[in-house]
Design an enzyme around this catalytic site. Structure first.
Site, PDB file in Angstrom:
ATOM      1  N   TYR A 134       0.859  -1.188   0.000  1.00  0.00           N
ATOM      2  CA  TYR A 134       0.000   0.000   0.000  1.00  0.00           C
ATOM      3  C   TYR A 134       0.890   1.231   0.000  1.00  0.00           C
ATOM      4  O   TYR A 134       1.577   1.520   0.974  1.00  0.00           O
ATOM      5  CB  TYR A 134      -0.919  -0.037   1.225  1.00  0.00           C
ATOM      6  N   LYS A 162      -1.771  -1.527  -3.778  1.00  0.00           N
ATOM      7  CA  LYS A 162      -2.793  -0.488  -3.775  1.00  0.00           C
ATOM      8  C   LYS A 162      -2.012   0.816  -3.916  1.00  0.00           C
ATOM      9  O   LYS A 162      -1.314   1.236  -3.003  1.00  0.00           O
ATOM     10  CB  LYS A 162      -3.598  -0.508  -2.467  1.00  0.00           C
TER      11      LYS A 162
END
Length: 196
Positions: A134, A162
């Site tokens: 992330y 992400k």
């Protein structure tokens, strides 16, 4: 990787009078499922990950998992600014039955790229569930560069990223360098259209 593709809702963790509001949580998840969302992130930044208690994470996860259709996936945010604690949290997510762990760039510490490689590699080596990186520099200060992402994409247990920097050029570079089999999720509402 194909089974992880799709739209994920990064769920809030609703509270009322200082207590977790599971009734509202259930209504929210049921609405999402009814509208076709079968993939969720529990204990992400939107879900109060820096402040929510372990027992509350467990309650939210169990409710969401129960309401998620069988073809769905539930990711649990486990990333912290300590590698050892991130590994602990990832193991807790495994025990809960998470499909994967969402691991944020360590915040506050401002690690160099080699530190990011070491951090994520240690977590992925220790985990039994897949890891989704992330990258959200607006919250962590540090950002992964394309070479770091590419290097980590080669790890057998790192499923994807992400990407929430809002940098479309970086998203393009990730797709080009890491290939179609590396999961690429948008985490930035403002650039979502261009990202897709």
């Amino acid at each position: 990787m194909k089974e992880f593709k799709g739209v994920y809702t990064a769920l809030i963790a609703p509270f009322h009078s200082g207590k977790l509001d599971l009734k509202s949580m259930e209504q929210l998840v049921r609405f999402q499922v009814k509208e076709g969302i079968h993939r969720f992130v529990v204990n992400g930044t939107t879900g109060e990950s820096p402040t929510i208690k372990d027992e509350e994470v467990k309650q939210v996860f169990q409710l969401v998992k129960k309401l998620t259709p069988t073809d769905g996936k539930v990711l649990v945010g486990t990333g912290l600014n300590s590698t050892a604690k991130t590994i602990e949290e990832t193991k807790k997510a495994e025990q809960l039955g998470a499909d994967a762990a969402l691991v944020v760039v360590p915040y506050y510490n401002k690690p160099p790229q080699r530190g990011l490689v070491a951090h994520f590699t240690a977590v992925a080596d220790a985990a039994k569930i897949p890891i989704v990186l992330y990258n959200v520099a607006s919250r962590t200060i540090a950002s992964m560069d394309i070479e770091t992402i590419f290097r980590l994409s080669q790890h057998r247990n790192i499923l994807g990223i992400k990407e929430a920097s809002g940098n479309i050029d970086l998203a393009r570079a990730i797709r080009s360098k890491c290939g179609e089999n590396f999961l690429l999720l948008s985490g930035d509402d403002g650039t979502y259209d261009d990202f897709m």
